[in-house]
Design an enzyme around this catalytic site. Structure first.
Site, PDB file in Angstrom:
ATOM      1  N   ASP A  11      25.008  46.782 -18.318  1.00 46.46           N
ATOM      2  CA  ASP A  11      23.628  46.522 -18.712  1.00 46.46           C
ATOM      3  C   ASP A  11      22.850  47.819 -18.551  1.00 46.46           C
ATOM      4  O   ASP A  11      22.783  48.372 -17.452  1.00 46.46           O
ATOM      5  CB  ASP A  11      23.006  45.445 -17.813  1.00 46.46           C
ATOM      6  N   ASP A 130      22.427  33.234 -23.712  1.00 45.48           N
ATOM      7  CA  ASP A 130      21.946  33.122 -22.336  1.00 45.48           C
ATOM      8  C   ASP A 130      21.485  31.683 -22.116  1.00 45.48           C
ATOM      9  O   ASP A 130      20.604  31.190 -22.816  1.00 45.48           O
ATOM     10  CB  ASP A 130      20.778  34.076 -22.085  1.00 45.48           C
TER      11      ASP A 130
END
Length: 255
Positions: A11, A130
């Site tokens: 990330d 998500d």
């Protein structure tokens, strides 16, 4: 049976690898190119790089940065972050990515999945999802790169992954948000429910804390790959440790 894949996830925020807990409180974990090369050398099957604030900031990936990382790798590279058009997706592929992963932009405009798949092929299209439990059902969220931008959508996770598959996605990465960074194991229940709805590969994300967690998610949820970040970045667990555990459990894995 195809080998189970172990995928480190980077990330990236402001040019640095970061890691948080349940998508909040990001700490600096290093340089993306250096991390990618280290994981390649340890035996990673793929690398995934997410520019986690790109969608919320209405921009896309820096292609020069992408090229630098891609040149250093000889394993598949998937990238995500603000890819909102076919042209941007193709640019990522031309600058060295093997796959593009789309999440929030696909929720905004689902036709994007088909547009990319029709030109580049479904094998190049990953849809990231998500999801967390809200009032007893799994719901999708978008703009999860920062706590202040996270937004609940009206889409049920199980419905959305089926739609994404029908629109041409070649793979789904299911990020179980309530497990993210807590290192208590993958969300087997949620992943098993998702696996039952799909015929394309499913990648588990969120919750890995030890090698046995990878074994559990492969055996119990039958996912094609398992993605992890924090445990690899911190050195708490190394990729060879995971692969030895998976092989010892009788599962096919590239050693």
């Amino acid at each position: 049976m195809p080998s189970k894949r172990i995928i480190p996830c980077l990330d990236v925020k402001a040019g640095r690898v970061v890691k948080g807990v349940r998508f909040e409180g990001h700490a600096d974990m290093g340089d993306p190119a250096e991390c990618a090369v280290r994981y390649r050398d340890e035996g990673a099957d793929e690398i995934v790089i997410y520019d986690i604030t790109a969608s919320a900031e209405r921009r896309t990936i820096d292609y020069g940065w992408l090229s630098k990382i891609a040149r250093a790798l000889d394993i598949p590279l998937a990238v995500a972050g603000g890819i909102r058009s076919l042209e941007q997706a193709i640019a990522c592929l031309e600058h060295g990515a093997d796959k593009v992963s789309i999440n929030s932009p696909a929720l905004e405009r689902p036709e994007l999945i088909t547009e990319i798949a029709d030109v580049a092929g479904s094998q190049c299209v990953v849809v990231g999802v998500d999801s967390r439990s809200v009032d007893g059902e799994w719901v999708t969220f978008q703009y999860t790169g920062a706590a202040e931008t996270i937004r609940k959508t009206p889409r049920r996770m199980l419905d959305w992954i089926v739609e994404a598959q029908e629109r041409g996605a070649g793979e789904i990465v299911l990020n179980c948000m309530d497990q993210d960074g807590v290192r208590r194991g993958y969300d087997i229940e949620q992943l098993t429910a998702a696996r039952a709805r799909l015929s394309i590969p499913l990648v588990a994300s969120g919750g890995a804390g030890e090698p046995q967690h990878f074994v559990d998610v492969f055996q119990k949820a039958d996912v094609s790959a398992a993605l992890a970040a924090g445990i690899f970045h911190s050195g708490a667990v190394r990729i060879p440790d995971v692969k030895r555990a998976v092989a010892a459990a009788g599962l096919e894995v590239r050693l």
